[in-house]
Design a protein around this motif. Sequence first.
Motif, PDB file in Angstrom:
ATOM      1  N   UNK A  61      17.752  31.964  59.467  1.00 21.34           N
ATOM      2  CA  UNK A  61      16.643  32.094  58.566  1.00 21.34           C
ATOM      3  C   UNK A  61      15.978  30.787  58.659  1.00 21.34           C
ATOM      4  N   UNK A  62      14.469  30.689  58.423  1.00 18.78           N
ATOM      5  CA  UNK A  62      13.687  29.865  58.682  1.00 18.78           C
ATOM      6  C   UNK A  62      13.544  29.140  58.109  1.00 18.78           C
ATOM      7  N   UNK A  63      14.079  29.371  56.351  1.00 23.63           N
ATOM      8  CA  UNK A  63      14.004  28.260  54.638  1.00 23.63           C
ATOM      9  C   UNK A  63      15.635  27.950  55.574  1.00 23.63           C
ATOM     10  N   UNK A  64      16.131  27.451  56.192  1.00 27.09           N
ATOM     11  CA  UNK A  64      17.372  26.757  55.798  1.00 27.09           C
ATOM     12  C   UNK A  64      17.609  25.451  56.475  1.00 27.09           C
ATOM     13  N   UNK A  65      18.007  24.899  55.972  1.00 25.98           N
ATOM     14  CA  UNK A  65      17.672  23.274  56.282  1.00 25.98           C
ATOM     15  C   UNK A  65      18.871  22.833  57.358  1.00 25.98           C
ATOM     16  N   UNK A  66      18.683  21.897  57.918  1.00 26.69           N
ATOM     17  CA  UNK A  66      20.190  21.272  58.148  1.00 26.69           C
ATOM     18  C   UNK A  66      19.630  19.350  58.095  1.00 26.69           C
ATOM     19  N   UNK A  67      20.820  18.797  57.927  1.00 23.75           N
ATOM     20  CA  UNK A  67      21.451  16.864  58.240  1.00 23.75           C
ATOM     21  C   UNK A  67      21.087  16.582  59.741  1.00 23.75           C
ATOM     22  N   UNK A  68      21.707  17.343  60.721  1.00 25.09           N
ATOM     23  CA  UNK A  68      21.726  17.238  62.106  1.00 25.09           C
ATOM     24  C   UNK A  68      21.330  18.195  62.848  1.00 25.09           C
ATOM     25  N   UNK A  69      20.756  18.543  63.712  1.00 23.76           N
ATOM     26  CA  UNK A  69      20.178  19.623  64.817  1.00 23.76           C
ATOM     27  C   UNK A  69      20.900  18.195  66.428  1.00 23.76           C
ATOM     28  N   UNK A  70      21.323  18.585  67.806  1.00 28.00           N
ATOM     29  CA  UNK A  70      21.412  18.730  68.779  1.00 28.00           C
ATOM     30  C   UNK A  70      20.925  19.953  69.275  1.00 28.00           C
ATOM     31  N   UNK A  71      20.266  19.288  70.296  1.00 28.17           N
ATOM     32  CA  UNK A  71      19.501  20.368  71.389  1.00 28.17           C
ATOM     33  C   UNK A  71      19.204  20.253  72.841  1.00 28.17           C
ATOM     34  N   UNK A  72      20.090  20.663  74.266  1.00 28.17           N
ATOM     35  CA  UNK A  72      19.513  20.638  75.168  1.00 28.17           C
ATOM     36  C   UNK A  72      18.105  21.027  75.877  1.00 28.17           C
ATOM     37  N   UNK A  73      16.915  20.124  75.512  1.00 31.93           N
ATOM     38  CA  UNK A  73      15.784  20.750  76.254  1.00 31.93           C
ATOM     39  C   UNK A  73      15.758  21.499  77.525  1.00 31.93           C
TER      40      UNK A  73
ATOM     41  N   UNK B 257      14.643  20.123  59.793  1.00 27.40           N
ATOM     42  CA  UNK B 257      15.632  19.355  58.802  1.00 27.40           C
ATOM     43  C   UNK B 257      14.961  18.301  58.062  1.00 27.40           C
ATOM     44  N   UNK B 258      16.411  18.375  56.752  1.00 24.97           N
ATOM     45  CA  UNK B 258      15.968  17.400  55.540  1.00 24.97           C
ATOM     46  C   UNK B 258      15.259  16.176  55.966  1.00 24.97           C
ATOM     47  N   UNK B 259      15.198  15.565  54.635  1.00 30.36           N
ATOM     48  CA  UNK B 259      14.074  14.372  54.440  1.00 30.36           C
ATOM     49  C   UNK B 259      15.552  13.878  55.449  1.00 30.36           C
ATOM     50  N   UNK B 260      15.877  12.373  56.401  1.00 29.22           N
ATOM     51  CA  UNK B 260      16.682  11.438  56.328  1.00 29.22           C
ATOM     52  C   UNK B 260      17.819  12.083  57.149  1.00 29.22           C
ATOM     53  N   UNK B 261      17.050  13.718  57.747  1.00 27.95           N
ATOM     54  CA  UNK B 261      17.909  14.174  58.503  1.00 27.95           C
ATOM     55  C   UNK B 261      18.138  13.817  60.008  1.00 27.95           C
TER      56      UNK B 261
END
Length: 90
Positions: A1-13, A40-44
């Motif tokens: 769901x691309x309408x969802x936002x997060x405070x933090x995202x961790x990714x191994x590119x 990301x949320x603002x300040x995420x």
Amino acid sequence: DLNQQFDEIICNMPFGRRVSSHDDNVKLYQGFIDLLDELLYVDGHAFLYTNEKELIKRFISKNVNLVLLDEIIVESGGLYPSIFVVKRNN
């Protein structure tokens, strides 16, 4: 769901050594950085682990809502990838 936002995202590119290639990563990284702006949320914050350092820096610098806060270089099996700490403003 691309309408969802997060405070933090961790990714191994993907680095392009065992997965994909540098040329393939150009499009992938650009798309992912653009998506971070939406996810990301603002300040995420996002924590991005990669050896494709110049790609990350280039695409973050082009996005007016994302700021590169830090680059932490680590050692991993003879490589020296970085963890990029990114923050979304506005």
